[in-house]
Every structure is written in structure tokens, then in C-alpha cells.
Design a protein around this motif. Structure first.
Motif, PDB file in Angstrom:
ATOM      1  N   GLU A  11      15.847 -37.518  80.310  1.00 39.50           N
ATOM      2  CA  GLU A  11      16.033 -37.570  79.059  1.00 39.50           C
ATOM      3  C   GLU A  11      14.448 -38.113  78.505  1.00 39.50           C
ATOM      4  OE1 GLU A  11      18.934 -39.371  75.936  1.00 39.50           O
ATOM      5  OE2 GLU A  11      19.762 -39.785  78.212  1.00 39.50           O
ATOM      6  N   PHE A  12      13.989 -39.440  79.438  1.00 41.82           N
ATOM      7  CA  PHE A  12      13.213 -40.342  78.602  1.00 41.82           C
ATOM      8  C   PHE A  12      11.809 -39.384  78.809  1.00 41.82           C
ATOM      9  CE2 PHE A  12       9.725 -42.420  79.516  1.00 41.82           C
ATOM     10  CZ  PHE A  12       9.206 -43.067  78.342  1.00 41.82           C
ATOM     11  N   LEU A  13      11.890 -38.687  79.376  1.00 37.21           N
ATOM     12  CA  LEU A  13      10.183 -37.854  79.081  1.00 37.21           C
ATOM     13  C   LEU A  13      10.441 -36.801  78.164  1.00 37.21           C
ATOM     14  CD1 LEU A  13      10.087 -36.756  83.686  1.00 37.21           C
ATOM     15  CD2 LEU A  13       8.476 -38.374  81.564  1.00 37.21           C
ATOM     16  N   CYS A  14      11.663 -35.849  77.966  1.00 36.72           N
ATOM     17  CA  CYS A  14      11.514 -35.235  77.258  1.00 36.72           C
ATOM     18  C   CYS A  14      11.653 -35.762  75.851  1.00 36.72           C
ATOM     19  CB  CYS A  14      13.525 -34.722  76.952  1.00 36.72           C
ATOM     20  SG  CYS A  14      13.931 -33.006  78.573  1.00 36.72           S
ATOM     21  N   ARG A  15      12.286 -36.740  74.995  1.00 39.58           N
ATOM     22  CA  ARG A  15      12.137 -37.495  73.863  1.00 39.58           C
ATOM     23  C   ARG A  15      10.754 -37.885  74.332  1.00 39.58           C
ATOM     24  NH1 ARG A  15      17.098 -38.585  71.912  1.00 39.58           N
ATOM     25  NH2 ARG A  15      18.251 -38.241  72.927  1.00 39.58           N
ATOM     26  N   GLU A  16      10.262 -38.366  75.777  1.00 38.43           N
ATOM     27  CA  GLU A  16       8.992 -38.536  75.243  1.00 38.43           C
ATOM     28  C   GLU A  16       7.970 -37.204  74.317  1.00 38.43           C
ATOM     29  OE1 GLU A  16       5.968 -41.266  77.544  1.00 38.43           O
ATOM     30  OE2 GLU A  16       6.640 -39.649  78.886  1.00 38.43           O
ATOM     31  N   ARG A  17       7.780 -37.075  75.143  1.00 39.90           N
ATOM     32  CA  ARG A  17       7.489 -35.325  74.454  1.00 39.90           C
ATOM     33  C   ARG A  17       7.393 -34.688  73.184  1.00 39.90           C
ATOM     34  NH1 ARG A  17       8.406 -31.205  79.947  1.00 39.90           N
ATOM     35  NH2 ARG A  17       7.021 -32.322  81.175  1.00 39.90           N
ATOM     36  N   ALA A  18       9.023 -34.941  73.057  1.00 39.18           N
ATOM     37  CA  ALA A  18       8.653 -34.476  71.556  1.00 39.18           C
ATOM     38  C   ALA A  18       8.492 -35.940  70.406  1.00 39.18           C
ATOM     39  CB  ALA A  18      10.348 -35.456  71.223  1.00 39.18           C
ATOM     40  N   ALA A  19       8.073 -37.106  70.713  1.00 37.38           N
ATOM     41  CA  ALA A  19       6.858 -38.166  70.348  1.00 37.38           C
ATOM     42  C   ALA A  19       6.045 -37.394  69.820  1.00 37.38           C
ATOM     43  CB  ALA A  19       7.234 -39.310  70.360  1.00 37.38           C
ATOM     44  N   PHE A  20       5.075 -37.052  71.180  1.00 39.73           N
ATOM     45  CA  PHE A  20       3.879 -36.810  70.861  1.00 39.73           C
ATOM     46  C   PHE A  20       3.588 -34.871  70.723  1.00 39.73           C
ATOM     47  CE2 PHE A  20       4.157 -40.253  73.531  1.00 39.73           C
ATOM     48  CZ  PHE A  20       3.169 -41.192  73.062  1.00 39.73           C
ATOM     49  N   ASP A  21       4.823 -34.295  70.582  1.00 41.86           N
ATOM     50  CA  ASP A  21       4.670 -32.767  70.534  1.00 41.86           C
ATOM     51  C   ASP A  21       5.176 -32.511  69.893  1.00 41.86           C
ATOM     52  OD1 ASP A  21       4.229 -29.813  70.879  1.00 41.86           O
ATOM     53  OD2 ASP A  21       5.365 -29.818  72.280  1.00 41.86           O
ATOM     54  N   SER A  22       4.742 -32.592  68.317  1.00 42.53           N
ATOM     55  CA  SER A  22       5.145 -32.077  66.561  1.00 42.53           C
ATOM     56  C   SER A  22       6.026 -31.136  66.464  1.00 42.53           C
ATOM     57  CB  SER A  22       4.069 -32.165  65.964  1.00 42.53           C
ATOM     58  OG  SER A  22       3.279 -32.273  65.301  1.00 42.53           O
ATOM     59  N   GLU A  23       4.536 -30.442  67.253  1.00 43.02           N
ATOM     60  CA  GLU A  23       5.163 -27.928  67.166  1.00 43.02           C
ATOM     61  C   GLU A  23       6.710 -28.236  67.754  1.00 43.02           C
ATOM     62  OE1 GLU A  23       2.146 -26.356  68.740  1.00 43.02           O
ATOM     63  OE2 GLU A  23      -0.116 -26.821  66.846  1.00 43.02           O
ATOM     64  N   ARG A  24       6.642 -28.457  68.363  1.00 42.95           N
ATOM     65  CA  ARG A  24       8.023 -28.419  69.518  1.00 42.95           C
ATOM     66  C   ARG A  24       9.583 -29.486  69.608  1.00 42.95           C
ATOM     67  NH1 ARG A  24       6.956 -24.949  75.209  1.00 42.95           N
ATOM     68  NH2 ARG A  24       8.904 -24.500  74.700  1.00 42.95           N
ATOM     69  N   ARG A  25       9.472 -30.517  68.773  1.00 42.24           N
ATOM     70  CA  ARG A  25       9.665 -31.527  68.325  1.00 42.24           C
ATOM     71  C   ARG A  25      11.703 -31.267  68.350  1.00 42.24           C
ATOM     72  NH1 ARG A  25      10.065 -36.427  66.538  1.00 42.24           N
ATOM     73  NH2 ARG A  25      12.029 -37.223  65.401  1.00 42.24           N
ATOM     74  N   GLN A  31      15.910 -30.256  74.077  1.00 39.95           N
ATOM     75  CA  GLN A  31      16.252 -30.626  76.010  1.00 39.95           C
ATOM     76  C   GLN A  31      16.595 -32.330  75.993  1.00 39.95           C
ATOM     77  OE1 GLN A  31      15.265 -28.315  78.658  1.00 39.95           O
ATOM     78  NE2 GLN A  31      16.144 -27.327  76.775  1.00 39.95           N
ATOM     79  N   ALA A  32      16.435 -32.843  75.344  1.00 41.29           N
ATOM     80  CA  ALA A  32      16.982 -34.684  75.704  1.00 41.29           C
ATOM     81  C   ALA A  32      18.410 -34.794  75.547  1.00 41.29           C
ATOM     82  CB  ALA A  32      16.268 -35.522  74.645  1.00 41.29           C
ATOM     83  N   GLU A  33      18.870 -34.351  74.774  1.00 43.27           N
ATOM     84  CA  GLU A  33      20.695 -33.925  74.384  1.00 43.27           C
ATOM     85  C   GLU A  33      21.251 -33.801  75.773  1.00 43.27           C
ATOM     86  OE1 GLU A  33      21.278 -32.323  70.275  1.00 43.27           O
ATOM     87  OE2 GLU A  33      19.978 -33.816  69.368  1.00 43.27           O
ATOM     88  N   GLU A  34      20.376 -32.427  76.144  1.00 44.31           N
ATOM     89  CA  GLU A  34      21.363 -32.031  77.147  1.00 44.31           C
ATOM     90  C   GLU A  34      21.378 -32.706  79.029  1.00 44.31           C
ATOM     91  OE1 GLU A  34      23.276 -28.803  79.446  1.00 44.31           O
ATOM     92  OE2 GLU A  34      23.135 -28.927  77.601  1.00 44.31           O
ATOM     93  N   TRP A  35      20.082 -33.323  78.759  1.00 47.32           N
ATOM     94  CA  TRP A  35      20.463 -34.225  79.351  1.00 47.32           C
ATOM     95  C   TRP A  35      21.367 -35.533  79.529  1.00 47.32           C
ATOM     96  CZ3 TRP A  35      18.521 -33.841  84.185  1.00 47.32           C
ATOM     97  CH2 TRP A  35      17.669 -32.277  84.174  1.00 47.32           C
ATOM     98  N   GLU A  36      21.316 -35.681  78.369  1.00 45.43           N
ATOM     99  CA  GLU A  36      21.801 -36.922  77.650  1.00 45.43           C
ATOM    100  C   GLU A  36      23.761 -36.811  78.319  1.00 45.43           C
ATOM    101  OE1 GLU A  36      23.408 -39.985  73.998  1.00 45.43           O
ATOM    102  OE2 GLU A  36      22.111 -37.850  73.476  1.00 45.43           O
ATOM    103  N   ARG A  37      24.213 -35.495  77.960  1.00 44.98           N
ATOM    104  CA  ARG A  37      24.998 -35.301  78.085  1.00 44.98           C
ATOM    105  C   ARG A  37      25.464 -35.037  79.745  1.00 44.98           C
ATOM    106  NH1 ARG A  37      27.537 -30.952  80.142  1.00 44.98           N
ATOM    107  NH2 ARG A  37      25.634 -29.222  80.952  1.00 44.98           N
ATOM    108  N   ARG A  38      24.563 -34.659  80.148  1.00 39.30           N
ATOM    109  CA  ARG A  38      24.878 -34.530  81.754  1.00 39.30           C
ATOM    110  C   ARG A  38      24.550 -36.044  82.532  1.00 39.30           C
ATOM    111  NH1 ARG A  38      19.446 -29.980  83.839  1.00 39.30           N
ATOM    112  NH2 ARG A  38      20.913 -28.520  83.160  1.00 39.30           N
ATOM    113  N   ALA A  39      23.938 -36.643  81.599  1.00 35.74           N
ATOM    114  CA  ALA A  39      23.884 -38.385  82.399  1.00 35.74           C
ATOM    115  C   ALA A  39      25.749 -38.688  81.880  1.00 35.74           C
ATOM    116  CB  ALA A  39      22.951 -39.527  81.351  1.00 35.74           C
TER     117      ALA A  39
END
Length: 85
Positions: A11-25, A31-39
Motif C-alpha cells: 500500500e505504501f509503495l503504491c501511494r509513493e508511486r502516486a506521489a511521483f508519477d503524476s500521469e498515473r496518479r 491500487q493503494a486503496e485495494e491494498w488498504e482493503r486487503r489489510a
């Protein structure tokens, strides 16, 4: 709980990527929300598992204490004697 740590790391890695990849934010946040749901699901599973184990242990303890209770043995012995008369 190791599984939960792995899920939270993803989840953290997905949020970090969202911060640095503005095109695919939006993609990375989804993806981060999906990992959060799994948690959350993993936490709920662990909680149910712990409560089931504890309840099973308590049920067994109650059965043992009921069998070991001298007053219960006395009553059952009295009933046996009455039936034989």
C-alpha cells in the motif's frame, strides 16, 4: 501478522508511486486503496481467528470444570442411586 506488514508495505509503495508519477496518479491511488482493503480484511480475519480460538478454549474449560465440580458428581450419583432402587 507478517502478512499484514507485507500488505501495508505494498500500500505504501503504491501511494509513493502516486506521489511521483503524476500521469498515473489515479491508477496508483486505486491500487493503494485495494491494498488498504486487503489489510482491513486481514485484520478482520486475524481478529475472528483469535476470538474463535479463545472461545473454543473457554468452552473446553467450562466443560472440564463442570465435570470436575464435586456438586455435579454428587447430583449425578444421587440420580444413579434413585434409579437403581
Amino acid at each position: 501478522m507478517d502478512k499484514l506488514v507485507e500488505i501495508r508495505n505494498q500500500e505504501f509503495l503504491c501511494r509513493e508511486r502516486a506521489a511521483f508519477d503524476s500521469e498515473r496518479r489515479a491508477f496508483w491511488l486505486a491500487q493503494a486503496e485495494e491494498w488498504e482493503r486487503r489489510a482491513v480484511d486481514e485484520i478482520a480475519f486475524h481478529f475472528r481467528e483469535c476470538n474463535t480460538d479463545r472461545n473454543d478454549g473457554q468452552s473446553a474449560a467450562v466443560k472440564v470444570s463442570m465435570r470436575g465440580d464435586p456438586s455435579n458428581q454428587h447430583h449425578s450419583r444421587s440420580n444413579e442411586l434413585r434409579q437403581t432402587r
